[in-house]
Design a protein around this motif. Structure first.
Motif, PDB file in Angstrom:
ATOM      1  N   GLN A  47       1.074  -1.216   0.626  1.00 27.08           N
ATOM      2  CA  GLN A  47       0.185   0.292  -0.238  1.00 27.08           C
ATOM      3  C   GLN A  47       1.086   0.878  -0.405  1.00 27.08           C
ATOM      4  O   GLN A  47       2.051   0.914   0.109  1.00 27.08           O
TER       5      GLN A  47
ATOM      6  N   GLU B 117     -10.448   2.803   2.290  1.00 27.54           N
ATOM      7  CA  GLU B 117     -10.992   3.164   3.317  1.00 27.54           C
ATOM      8  C   GLU B 117      -9.401   3.484   4.430  1.00 27.54           C
ATOM      9  O   GLU B 117      -9.956   4.336   4.771  1.00 27.54           O
TER      10      GLU B 117
ATOM     11  N   GLU C 267      -5.387 -10.163  -0.141  1.00 26.03           N
ATOM     12  CA  GLU C 267      -5.975  -9.157  -0.036  1.00 26.03           C
ATOM     13  C   GLU C 267      -6.870  -8.301  -1.355  1.00 26.03           C
ATOM     14  O   GLU C 267      -5.587  -8.175  -2.764  1.00 26.03           O
TER      15      GLU C 267
HETATM   16  N1  LIG Z   1      -5.707  -4.135   0.656  1.00 26.10           N
HETATM   17  C1  LIG Z   1      -6.922  -3.728   1.229  1.00 26.10           C
HETATM   18  C2  LIG Z   1      -6.439  -1.866   2.321  1.00 26.10           C
HETATM   19  C3  LIG Z   1      -5.527  -3.057   2.532  1.00 26.10           C
HETATM   20  C4  LIG Z   1      -4.925  -3.223   4.586  1.00 26.10           C
HETATM   21  C5  LIG Z   1      -4.078  -3.921   5.015  1.00 26.10           C
HETATM   22  N2  LIG Z   1      -2.925  -4.209   4.671  1.00 26.10           N
HETATM   23  C6  LIG Z   1      -4.396  -3.931   6.767  1.00 26.10           C
HETATM   24  O1  LIG Z   1      -2.939  -3.963   6.557  1.00 26.10           O
HETATM   25  O2  LIG Z   1      -5.397  -4.145   7.599  1.00 26.10           O
HETATM   26  C7  LIG Z   1      -8.142  -3.339   1.170  1.00 26.10           C
HETATM   27  O3  LIG Z   1      -8.465  -3.167  -0.040  1.00 26.10           O
HETATM   28  O4  LIG Z   1      -9.148  -2.597   1.848  1.00 26.10           O
END
Ligand SMILES: N[C@H](CCC[C@H](N)C(=O)O)C(=O)O
Length: 281
Positions: free
Chosen positions: A46, A71, A215
């Motif tokens: 991310q 989000e 994910e």
């Molecule tokens: N792929 C997730 C966002 C990153 C969540 C993850 N990396 C975490 O640590 O919560 C989504 O599309 O909702």
């Protein structure tokens, strides 16, 4: 004018974190994808921007490596919380996200400074909040997965931590091929109008879950913080675990505590600083 960034990870889930407090950061989808490329870009699961906030200490904006804006991100909340506390000297900071506010604090668990606790707020459990495309009991949803007829994939749980999660209750820890094959098939299943993060929870004890994740927008990652929260909530709702458990992921482990009095989910886990760099915009 280059924009400094810090490359960080939380339990192996890695991020490029940029400071947008003084200058807006508005990358295009193509720019995010290019930056996220592990061969030709900086590489990340991310991309994270820290922006000014009216109500909190900062606003955290999140893009997946496929360029999708989402989000929130649990592992990144620990990293951003750590950065903000390092900068301000505060022991707690409030971070706003599109998925709701989160409060990061120092756990003082005697395990060193590179650990942060985040109050992730209450899980959202109504079918409309996940969201699902039809009314279902989110403790065990009915999901037809095309050609796959694996009983272990029947009646998963659905939980939102501000972002959507489906959690499968496994009798073993699945290998990469299973996570990639099932995850990529389920991520865009029509039951999930906003797509979904796909988690595989193997309950090893009432206080220990081995968890792997595909994910949404990022694929198979080494950890997912909101996914770990969703896994604990989903397994506790099914009576498979207590309300507090260690969630062991490929890249590290977090402790998730779903507090009965407040209904809030608390996540405690590691933060790691990898390197610094500069973006060209
Ligand atoms: N792929 C997730 C966002 C990153 C969540 C993850 N990396 C975490 O640590 O919560 C989504 O599309 O909702």
């Amino acid at each position: 004018m280059t924009r400094p960034f810090v490359k960080m990870n939380g339990a192996g889930n890695d991020f490029v974190v940029v400071n947008a407090l003084d200058r807006p950061f508005t990358p295009t989808t193509e720019q995010v994808r290019a930056l996220g490329d592990r061969d030709t870009g900086e590489g990340f699961d991310q991309l994270i921007a820290i922006e000014p906030s009216e109500t909190g200490d900062a606003f955290m904006r999140v893009w997946n490596s496929d360029g999708s804006a989402v989000e929130t991100c649990g592992n990144a909340l620990r990293c951003v919380g750590w950065m903000l506390m390092q900068a301000s000297g505060a022991d707690t900071v409030t971070i706003d996200t599109l998925g709701g506010p989160a409060v990061a604090s120092k756990p003082n668990d005697g395990l060193g400074e590179f650990r942060i606790t985040v109050d992730m707020g209450a899980p959202r459990l109504d079918w409309r909040q996940i969201p699902l495309s039809e009314e279902m009991d989110t403790r065990g949803i009915e999901l037809q997965i095309g050609p796959i007829d694996a009983p272990v994939l029947h009646t998963p749980g659905a939980v939102s931590m501000g972002n959507p999660h489906v959690v499968f209750f496994m009798d073993h820890t699945p290998d990469d091929a299973f996570v990639r094959g099932s995850g990529s098939l389920i991520e865009h299943h029509p039951l999930f109008p906003e797509a979904v993060n796909v988690g595989f929870a193997h309950v090893e004890a009432r206080d220990r879950i081995r968890f792997r994740v595909w994910e949404r927008g990022a694929g198979l990652t080494r950890a997912c913080g909101t996914g770990a929260c969703a896994a604990l909530v989903a397994t506790a709702r099914r009576g498979l675990t207590d309300r507090k458990a260690t969630v062991v992921m490929d890249g590290g482990e977090v402790v998730i505590d779903w507090d009965e009095a407040t209904d809030h989910v608390f996540m405690t886990g590691p933060v790691e600083v990898e390197r610094t760099g500069g973006l060209p915009f």
